[in-house]
Design a protein around this motif. Structure first.
Motif, PDB file in Angstrom:
ATOM      1  N   UNK A 158       8.821  95.989  86.171  1.00  0.00           N
ATOM      2  CA  UNK A 158       9.330  96.875  87.190  1.00  0.00           C
ATOM      3  C   UNK A 158       8.097  97.297  88.066  1.00  0.00           C
ATOM      4  N   UNK A 159       8.357  98.204  89.138  1.00  0.00           N
ATOM      5  CA  UNK A 159       7.173  98.297  90.156  1.00  0.00           C
ATOM      6  C   UNK A 159       5.785  99.060  89.488  1.00  0.00           C
ATOM      7  N   UNK A 160       6.389  99.724  88.333  1.00  0.00           N
ATOM      8  CA  UNK A 160       5.020 100.558  87.628  1.00  0.00           C
ATOM      9  C   UNK A 160       4.196  99.275  87.259  1.00  0.00           C
ATOM     10  N   UNK A 161       4.861  98.174  86.290  1.00  0.00           N
ATOM     11  CA  UNK A 161       3.945  97.319  85.776  1.00  0.00           C
ATOM     12  C   UNK A 161       3.361  96.443  86.916  1.00  0.00           C
ATOM     13  N   UNK A 162       4.005  96.181  87.947  1.00  0.00           N
ATOM     14  CA  UNK A 162       3.366  95.513  89.125  1.00  0.00           C
ATOM     15  C   UNK A 162       2.056  96.297  89.737  1.00  0.00           C
ATOM     16  N   UNK A 163       2.238  97.662  89.852  1.00  0.00           N
ATOM     17  CA  UNK A 163       1.131  98.291  90.118  1.00  0.00           C
ATOM     18  C   UNK A 163       0.083  98.301  89.121  1.00  0.00           C
ATOM     19  N   UNK A 164       0.391  98.473  88.039  1.00  0.00           N
ATOM     20  CA  UNK A 164      -0.783  98.586  87.121  1.00  0.00           C
ATOM     21  C   UNK A 164      -1.445  97.017  86.838  1.00  0.00           C
ATOM     22  N   UNK A 165      -0.908  96.085  86.964  1.00  0.00           N
ATOM     23  CA  UNK A 165      -1.369  94.750  87.123  1.00  0.00           C
ATOM     24  C   UNK A 165      -2.546  94.856  88.482  1.00  0.00           C
ATOM     25  N   UNK A 166      -1.846  95.127  89.589  1.00  0.00           N
ATOM     26  CA  UNK A 166      -2.601  95.180  90.651  1.00  0.00           C
ATOM     27  C   UNK A 166      -3.954  95.779  90.442  1.00  0.00           C
TER      28      UNK A 166
ATOM     29  N   UNK B  97       5.040  90.766  70.176  1.00  0.00           N
ATOM     30  CA  UNK B  97       4.662  90.988  71.452  1.00  0.00           C
ATOM     31  C   UNK B  97       4.923  89.806  72.273  1.00  0.00           C
ATOM     32  N   UNK B  98       5.172  89.909  73.515  1.00  0.00           N
ATOM     33  CA  UNK B  98       5.478  88.882  74.618  1.00  0.00           C
ATOM     34  C   UNK B  98       5.142  89.273  75.849  1.00  0.00           C
ATOM     35  N   UNK B  99       4.277  88.041  76.442  1.00  0.00           N
ATOM     36  CA  UNK B  99       3.617  88.001  77.555  1.00  0.00           C
ATOM     37  C   UNK B  99       4.451  87.284  78.525  1.00  0.00           C
ATOM     38  N   UNK B 100       4.422  87.897  79.875  1.00  0.00           N
ATOM     39  CA  UNK B 100       4.987  87.256  81.002  1.00  0.00           C
ATOM     40  C   UNK B 100       4.283  87.384  82.098  1.00  0.00           C
ATOM     41  N   UNK B 101       4.330  86.243  83.026  1.00  0.00           N
ATOM     42  CA  UNK B 101       3.689  86.673  84.227  1.00  0.00           C
ATOM     43  C   UNK B 101       4.365  87.531  85.515  1.00  0.00           C
ATOM     44  N   UNK B 102       3.267  88.368  85.913  1.00  0.00           N
ATOM     45  CA  UNK B 102       3.602  89.335  87.056  1.00  0.00           C
ATOM     46  C   UNK B 102       3.092  88.959  88.265  1.00  0.00           C
ATOM     47  N   UNK B 103       3.830  89.057  89.365  1.00  0.00           N
ATOM     48  CA  UNK B 103       3.549  88.639  90.663  1.00  0.00           C
ATOM     49  C   UNK B 103       2.163  89.335  91.211  1.00  0.00           C
ATOM     50  N   UNK B 104       1.034  88.697  91.786  1.00  0.00           N
ATOM     51  CA  UNK B 104       0.005  89.322  92.098  1.00  0.00           C
ATOM     52  C   UNK B 104      -0.462  88.652  93.472  1.00  0.00           C
ATOM     53  N   UNK B 105      -0.963  89.545  94.485  1.00  0.00           N
ATOM     54  CA  UNK B 105      -1.203  89.158  95.776  1.00  0.00           C
ATOM     55  C   UNK B 105      -2.330  88.278  95.949  1.00  0.00           C
ATOM     56  N   UNK B 106      -3.436  88.207  95.098  1.00  0.00           N
ATOM     57  CA  UNK B 106      -4.593  87.617  95.000  1.00  0.00           C
ATOM     58  C   UNK B 106      -4.443  86.193  94.515  1.00  0.00           C
ATOM     59  N   UNK B 107      -4.136  86.609  92.991  1.00  0.00           N
ATOM     60  CA  UNK B 107      -4.160  85.502  92.080  1.00  0.00           C
ATOM     61  C   UNK B 107      -2.892  84.730  91.737  1.00  0.00           C
ATOM     62  N   UNK B 108      -1.766  85.075  92.539  1.00  0.00           N
ATOM     63  CA  UNK B 108      -0.442  84.705  92.501  1.00  0.00           C
ATOM     64  C   UNK B 108       0.316  85.140  91.160  1.00  0.00           C
TER      65      UNK B 108
ATOM     66  N   UNK C  52      15.127  83.931  69.524  1.00  0.00           N
ATOM     67  CA  UNK C  52      13.697  83.611  70.237  1.00  0.00           C
ATOM     68  C   UNK C  52      13.613  84.882  71.061  1.00  0.00           C
ATOM     69  N   UNK C  53      12.377  85.195  71.446  1.00  0.00           N
ATOM     70  CA  UNK C  53      12.178  86.121  72.606  1.00  0.00           C
ATOM     71  C   UNK C  53      12.732  85.659  73.789  1.00  0.00           C
ATOM     72  N   UNK C  54      13.439  86.455  74.847  1.00  0.00           N
ATOM     73  CA  UNK C  54      13.916  86.167  75.916  1.00  0.00           C
ATOM     74  C   UNK C  54      13.039  86.495  77.009  1.00  0.00           C
ATOM     75  N   UNK C  55      12.058  85.556  77.445  1.00  0.00           N
ATOM     76  CA  UNK C  55      11.161  85.770  78.552  1.00  0.00           C
ATOM     77  C   UNK C  55      11.934  86.122  79.747  1.00  0.00           C
ATOM     78  N   UNK C  56      13.001  85.583  79.997  1.00  0.00           N
ATOM     79  CA  UNK C  56      13.693  85.944  81.453  1.00  0.00           C
ATOM     80  C   UNK C  56      14.204  87.106  81.363  1.00  0.00           C
ATOM     81  N   UNK C  57      14.711  87.641  80.242  1.00  0.00           N
ATOM     82  CA  UNK C  57      15.265  89.175  80.075  1.00  0.00           C
ATOM     83  C   UNK C  57      14.321  90.349  80.430  1.00  0.00           C
ATOM     84  N   UNK C  58      12.735  89.856  79.739  1.00  0.00           N
ATOM     85  CA  UNK C  58      11.711  90.515  80.173  1.00  0.00           C
ATOM     86  C   UNK C  58      11.508  90.814  81.695  1.00  0.00           C
ATOM     87  N   UNK C  59      11.354  89.504  82.277  1.00  0.00           N
ATOM     88  CA  UNK C  59      11.139  89.322  83.506  1.00  0.00           C
ATOM     89  C   UNK C  59      11.801  90.183  84.391  1.00  0.00           C
ATOM     90  N   UNK C  60      13.113  90.175  84.030  1.00  0.00           N
ATOM     91  CA  UNK C  60      14.399  90.658  84.848  1.00  0.00           C
ATOM     92  C   UNK C  60      14.503  92.229  84.681  1.00  0.00           C
TER      93      UNK C  60
END
Length: 551
Positions: free
Chosen positions: A537-545, A461-472, A525-533
């Motif tokens: 995608x938009x579906x992940x960002x929408x799910x987070x929102x 499992x790997x966890x990365x930050x996803x942009x969010x309008x309210x919480x950054x 090691x897990x490549x967090x940058x590759x995960x982010x890039x």
């Protein structure tokens, strides 16, 4: 005048050859299993050093290696460094453009190449970047067809070397080795290691409670191209221990076979290697009875992985910590007096939330964003700063990076966020760049990952930050499961509940995606940058929102 001889690697080679001449070095190569003794090894090391001198290599020149872990590579470690040149270990898993940058920046004059990696090196070859290279040496006794040149096989190259070659008495500030960072945030940066840096690192590894001892059988599994193989190729010779080298692109099956057949007692690797070995061991009959302990480093080791090794195979998987800039090891787990009798649950708590204690010779402090030291209370967070004889004071050819990372009084700023227990155990919470900054507060991605991997069905499992309008930013988890999942919604809820058992509700990932594999970088090691890039995608960002907390 008072004082002794300079601190250099020659003394370790002398000890291995004269005190432990019959200790064995076992090497898995493209030609099969190769065995010889430290006495044989030392003679060939002198022949290599002599041949390099005959080829025009002088003090301070760089000899690059592009190879897996084998006896030829081990010979280059001492042979190059002890004659006054620098052994430059090139990470062969880096992309071609990074290899080109590294060879050009280091100005390697000779490249010693594993034949199984010839095609990779040919693909990375660039006439301008490789302009400094005057000779290619292919490990073995033959030269496969290659576009590189001039080229010679290793055995022919050392054939006329002097087996009685006398190593010079080098000053301890003489550069002996060189590695580059993996370049996850820009071009790789070079770090030079002096004779003194290697000498003090080896001594600290031999004297720590979890170090390599004379009666150990060390499987040097961590790649020798990765931060000097965590200095284990130097340390095994100094300790007089039996050395086992796993050869090209070793698999979990290779590792299990060598552990069984060679009675391995100690080894070290990144956590993903031990994850793969555990899965293989569960499906086959692996004999771990000889193992004293395994060291897991390079990234956080999940508690569940430690528990599984202990409970299923009675193997202690302990943690360590270090980085390219620190030669690399700075911390290793060991219980302090009186702790060995603690209940097993408390010991696992300590192991899983600690990179260990600082090994002898190192100083560290933890500094907050205001530049003030934070207390050792097990709660206060800050950036880890380190200082010691094997901690770098500069990057090679990178003055701006040096200015940002090294203070005027010699503290190296690691970029890692940690907390320290009152007993001195360092808990690496996250890389500063990998923290999820939600509503002005930090969420440690590593701690959330460890909680997720506590689920019985989760392998990685790997966890990365996803942009969010309210919480950054908000956390998203990417998960690999052991088997196909029939009810993904139920699994996601179970994972969220598992995280919520140990952490605040706002730490729970707002998006959980099942993937076939977590991308890994050049060091495993897990490549967090590759995960982010590539995965956010938009579906992940929408799910987070949709799922982010309202307050």
């Amino acid at each position: 005048m008072p004082g002794g001889a300079p601190l250099n690697l020659r003394s370790f080679l002398w000890r291995g050859e004269n005190v432990f001449p019959d200790s064995e070095i076992v090497s898995r190569t493209h030609q099969g299993i190769h065995r010889y003794t430290i006495a044989d090894y030392a003679e060939r090391v002198r022949k290599l050093a002599s041949a390099l001198e005959q080829a025009g290599i002088e003090r301070g020149d760089r000899v690059g290696t592009f190879a897996w872990n084998n006896h030829w590579h081990q010979e280059a470690y001492y042979g190059v460094a002890c004659m006054g040149a620098q052994v430059h270990m090139i990470n062969l898993l880096l992309p071609d453009e990074h290899i080109q940058h590294i060879v050009a920046d280091a100005e390697d004059e000779i490249l010693i190449v594993d034949p199984v990696m010839l095609e990779k090196l040919e693909g990375a070859y660039d006439e301008e970047a490789f302009a400094s290279v005057e000779q290619y040496i292919v490990m073995g006794d033959t030269v496969p067809e290659t576009s590189l040149g001039p080229v010679v096989d290793y055995e022919s190259f050392i054939a006329d070397g002097d087996p009685d070659y006398s190593f010079p008495q080098l000053p301890e500030d003489q550069p002996a080795g060189m590695c580059y960072t993996s370049g996850t945030t820009g071009k790789p940066k070079g770090v030079e290691y002096t004779q003194k840096m290697y000498w003090t690192q080896v001594m600290s590894l031999m004297t720590s409670q979890a170090g390599i001892k004379t009666d150990d059988v060390e499987l040097t599994y961590v790649p020798m191209f990765h931060v000097s193989g965590w200095c284990r190729p130097f340390t095994t010779i100094a300790a007089g221990a039996k050395t086992v080298l796993p050869g090209p692109n070793p698999s979990a099956e290779d590792l299990a076979m060598l552990i069984d057949e060679e009675d391995v007692t100690v080894s070290a690797a990144v956590p993903t290697v031990f994850m793969d070995l555990l899965e293989y061991a569960r499906e086959t009959d692996v004999d771990f009875s000889s193992v004293r302990y395994f060291t897991s480093g390079g990234s956080a080791t999940p508690r569940s992985l430690m528990e599984d090794y202990k409970q299923e195979f009675d193997v202690d998987l302990i943690s360590g910590y270090g980085m390219t800039e620190t030669s690399p090891v700075t911390h290793a787990y060991e219980p302090k007096p009186g702790m060995t009798d603690l209940p097993e649950e408390e010991l696992f708590d300590l192991r899983s939330h600690s990179a260990g204690l600082p090994i002898a010779g190192l100083e560290f402090k933890v500094v907050n964003t205001d530049g003030e030291e934070v207390p050792w209370d097990g709660e206060s967070l800050g950036e880890l700063w380190m200082r010691g004889p094997w901690v770098t004071q500069e990057y090679y050819n990178a003055p701006d990076a040096t200015e940002q990372a090294v203070t005027d009084d010699g503290w190296f700023k690691t970029g890692d966020i940690v907390r320290v227990s009152p007993e001195g155990y360092v808990d690496v919470v996250d890389r500063m760049d990998d923290l999820v900054k939600s509503g002005g507060e930090w969420i440690a991605s590593v701690e959330v990952e460890n909680a997720v991997m506590g689920h019985d069905d989760v392998v990685e499992a790997a966890v990365v930050p996803v942009p969010h309008e309210r919480w950054d930013e908000r956390p998203a988890a990417f998960v690999v499961t052991r088997d196909a999942v029939s009810d993904e919604a139920a699994l996601r809820q179970e994972i969220k509940d598992l995280v919520a058992e140990s952490y605040p509700s706002w730490w729970v990932p707002d998006a959980i995606r099942l993937v076939d594999g977590i991308p890994k970088g050049a060091t495993g090691k897990f490549s967090k940058q590759t995960l982010r890039d590539e995965y956010v995608d938009e579906s992940v960002i929408e799910t987070v929102a949709e799922n982010a907390p309202a307050t």
